[in-house]
Every structure is written in C-alpha cells, then in structure tokens.
Design a protein around this motif. Structure first.
Motif, PDB file in Angstrom:
ATOM      1  N   SER A  27       1.055  -7.424   4.063  1.00  0.00           N
ATOM      2  CA  SER A  27      -0.190  -7.161   4.788  1.00  0.00           C
ATOM      3  C   SER A  27      -1.148  -8.340   4.705  1.00  0.00           C
ATOM      4  CB  SER A  27      -0.872  -5.906   4.244  1.00  0.00           C
ATOM      5  OG  SER A  27      -1.512  -6.170   3.009  1.00  0.00           O
ATOM      6  N   GLY A  28      -1.054  -9.085   3.610  1.00  0.00           N
ATOM      7  CA  GLY A  28      -1.945 -10.229   3.422  1.00  0.00           C
ATOM      8  C   GLY A  28      -3.356  -9.844   3.024  1.00  0.00           C
ATOM      9  N   ASN A  29      -3.570  -8.590   2.676  1.00  0.00           N
ATOM     10  CA  ASN A  29      -4.919  -8.120   2.349  1.00  0.00           C
ATOM     11  C   ASN A  29      -5.228  -8.136   0.855  1.00  0.00           C
ATOM     12  OD1 ASN A  29      -5.487  -7.629   5.056  1.00  0.00           O
ATOM     13  ND2 ASN A  29      -4.615  -5.584   4.958  1.00  0.00           N
ATOM     14  N   LEU A  30      -4.266  -8.483   0.027  1.00  0.00           N
ATOM     15  CA  LEU A  30      -4.501  -8.487  -1.412  1.00  0.00           C
ATOM     16  C   LEU A  30      -5.148  -9.793  -1.850  1.00  0.00           C
ATOM     17  CD1 LEU A  30      -1.120  -7.063  -2.810  1.00  0.00           C
ATOM     18  CD2 LEU A  30      -3.292  -5.866  -2.612  1.00  0.00           C
ATOM     19  N   PRO A  31      -6.068  -9.730  -2.799  1.00  0.00           N
ATOM     20  CA  PRO A  31      -6.602 -10.971  -3.378  1.00  0.00           C
ATOM     21  C   PRO A  31      -5.490 -11.704  -4.141  1.00  0.00           C
ATOM     22  CG  PRO A  31      -7.779  -9.026  -4.215  1.00  0.00           C
ATOM     23  CD  PRO A  31      -6.677  -8.540  -3.351  1.00  0.00           C
ATOM     24  N   LEU A  32      -5.723 -12.946  -4.433  1.00  0.00           N
ATOM     25  CA  LEU A  32      -4.707 -13.783  -5.065  1.00  0.00           C
ATOM     26  C   LEU A  32      -4.156 -13.170  -6.349  1.00  0.00           C
ATOM     27  CD1 LEU A  32      -3.064 -16.370  -5.185  1.00  0.00           C
ATOM     28  CD2 LEU A  32      -4.997 -17.453  -6.341  1.00  0.00           C
ATOM     29  N   GLU A  33      -5.027 -12.762  -7.257  1.00  0.00           N
ATOM     30  CA  GLU A  33      -4.567 -12.226  -8.548  1.00  0.00           C
ATOM     31  C   GLU A  33      -3.742 -10.956  -8.358  1.00  0.00           C
ATOM     32  OE1 GLU A  33      -3.805 -12.606 -12.443  1.00  0.00           O
ATOM     33  OE2 GLU A  33      -5.003 -14.026 -11.286  1.00  0.00           O
ATOM     34  N   ALA A  34      -4.178 -10.092  -7.462  1.00  0.00           N
ATOM     35  CA  ALA A  34      -3.428  -8.865  -7.177  1.00  0.00           C
ATOM     36  C   ALA A  34      -2.082  -9.199  -6.543  1.00  0.00           C
ATOM     37  CB  ALA A  34      -4.236  -7.942  -6.273  1.00  0.00           C
ATOM     38  N   SER A  35      -2.041 -10.216  -5.713  1.00  0.00           N
ATOM     39  CA  SER A  35      -0.783 -10.648  -5.100  1.00  0.00           C
ATOM     40  C   SER A  35       0.185 -11.156  -6.153  1.00  0.00           C
ATOM     41  CB  SER A  35      -1.031 -11.745  -4.066  1.00  0.00           C
ATOM     42  OG  SER A  35      -1.743 -11.249  -2.970  1.00  0.00           O
ATOM     43  N   LEU A  36      -0.319 -11.930  -7.090  1.00  0.00           N
ATOM     44  CA  LEU A  36       0.536 -12.441  -8.166  1.00  0.00           C
ATOM     45  C   LEU A  36       1.079 -11.299  -9.028  1.00  0.00           C
ATOM     46  CD1 LEU A  36      -1.475 -15.599  -9.230  1.00  0.00           C
ATOM     47  CD2 LEU A  36       0.730 -15.536  -8.044  1.00  0.00           C
ATOM     48  N   ASN A  37       0.216 -10.340  -9.342  1.00  0.00           N
ATOM     49  CA  ASN A  37       0.660  -9.188 -10.128  1.00  0.00           C
ATOM     50  C   ASN A  37       1.691  -8.359  -9.368  1.00  0.00           C
ATOM     51  OD1 ASN A  37      -0.890  -9.761 -12.395  1.00  0.00           O
ATOM     52  ND2 ASN A  37      -2.643  -8.607 -11.642  1.00  0.00           N
ATOM     53  N   ALA A  38       1.465  -8.169  -8.077  1.00  0.00           N
ATOM     54  CA  ALA A  38       2.412  -7.418  -7.251  1.00  0.00           C
ATOM     55  C   ALA A  38       3.748  -8.148  -7.192  1.00  0.00           C
ATOM     56  CB  ALA A  38       1.844  -7.203  -5.852  1.00  0.00           C
ATOM     57  N   TYR A  39       3.705  -9.470  -7.075  1.00  0.00           N
ATOM     58  CA  TYR A  39       4.937 -10.259  -7.041  1.00  0.00           C
ATOM     59  C   TYR A  39       5.705 -10.123  -8.355  1.00  0.00           C
ATOM     60  CZ  TYR A  39       8.155 -14.118  -6.482  1.00  0.00           C
ATOM     61  OH  TYR A  39       9.302 -14.870  -6.392  1.00  0.00           O
ATOM     62  N   ARG A  40       4.994 -10.220  -9.476  1.00  0.00           N
ATOM     63  CA  ARG A  40       5.639 -10.077 -10.790  1.00  0.00           C
ATOM     64  C   ARG A  40       6.285  -8.701 -10.927  1.00  0.00           C
ATOM     65  NH1 ARG A  40       0.592 -12.294 -12.746  1.00  0.00           N
ATOM     66  NH2 ARG A  40       0.862 -14.527 -12.934  1.00  0.00           N
ATOM     67  N   ARG A  41       5.531  -7.675 -10.542  1.00  0.00           N
ATOM     68  CA  ARG A  41       6.059  -6.313 -10.628  1.00  0.00           C
ATOM     69  C   ARG A  41       7.272  -6.163  -9.710  1.00  0.00           C
ATOM     70  NH1 ARG A  41       7.394  -2.056 -13.558  1.00  0.00           N
ATOM     71  NH2 ARG A  41       7.214  -0.117 -12.418  1.00  0.00           N
ATOM     72  N   GLY A  42       7.198  -6.749  -8.535  1.00  0.00           N
ATOM     73  CA  GLY A  42       8.325  -6.700  -7.602  1.00  0.00           C
ATOM     74  C   GLY A  42       9.568  -7.333  -8.185  1.00  0.00           C
TER      75      GLY A  42
END
Length: 76
Positions: A27-42
């Motif tokens: 979606s591209g709507n996540l802030p950078l830190e949240a994106s990094l956390n989501a990527y790690r969790r993924g």
C-alpha cells in the motif's frame, strides 16, 4: 512490534498474517519504521511457513516409502 517474537498457531495463520503484511507494505502507507518492522516480521513468517511445508513434504516422503509422488486430485 510485539508480534515479532510470537510464532503463528498454524501454517494457515502464519500465511494469513504474511498476506496481510504484504498488503500493508504494498500500500505504501506505512511509515519507514513500521515498514521495516513489517518486513522483518514477514521474513520470520516466510521462514516459518517454508519450514512447515518442508516438514509436510518430509512426512509425505515417509508415507510414500521415500518416493514423493505427484498429487492428482482425481485419485481422492
């Protein structure tokens, strides 16, 4: 992210969470830190799901006497 340390209850739960994370990232709507956390969790979920699939494949090999046979839905 507090969920990062928690393993999913099942393959299906892990896969569903992974799909949700992918949607959020795309979606591209996540802030950078949240994106990094989501990527790690993924990445954690991907490893978990791949391991569960490998376990299932190994069990099938054992059940099929060492030979993994192709799946044919008509044979059910």
């Amino acid at each position: 992210m507090s969920k990062a340390a928690k393993q999913p209850e099942s393959f299906e739960a892990g896969f569903a969470e992974l799909e949700t994370l992918i949607g959020e990232l795309e979606s591209g709507n996540l802030p950078l830190e949240a994106s990094l956390n989501a990527y790690r969790r993924g990445q954690e979920l991907l490893r978990y799901c791949e391991a569960r699939l490998a376990d299932a494949e190994q069990q099938l090999r054992i059940l099929e006497a060492g030979e993994l046979k192709p799946f044919t839905p008509e044979a059910q």
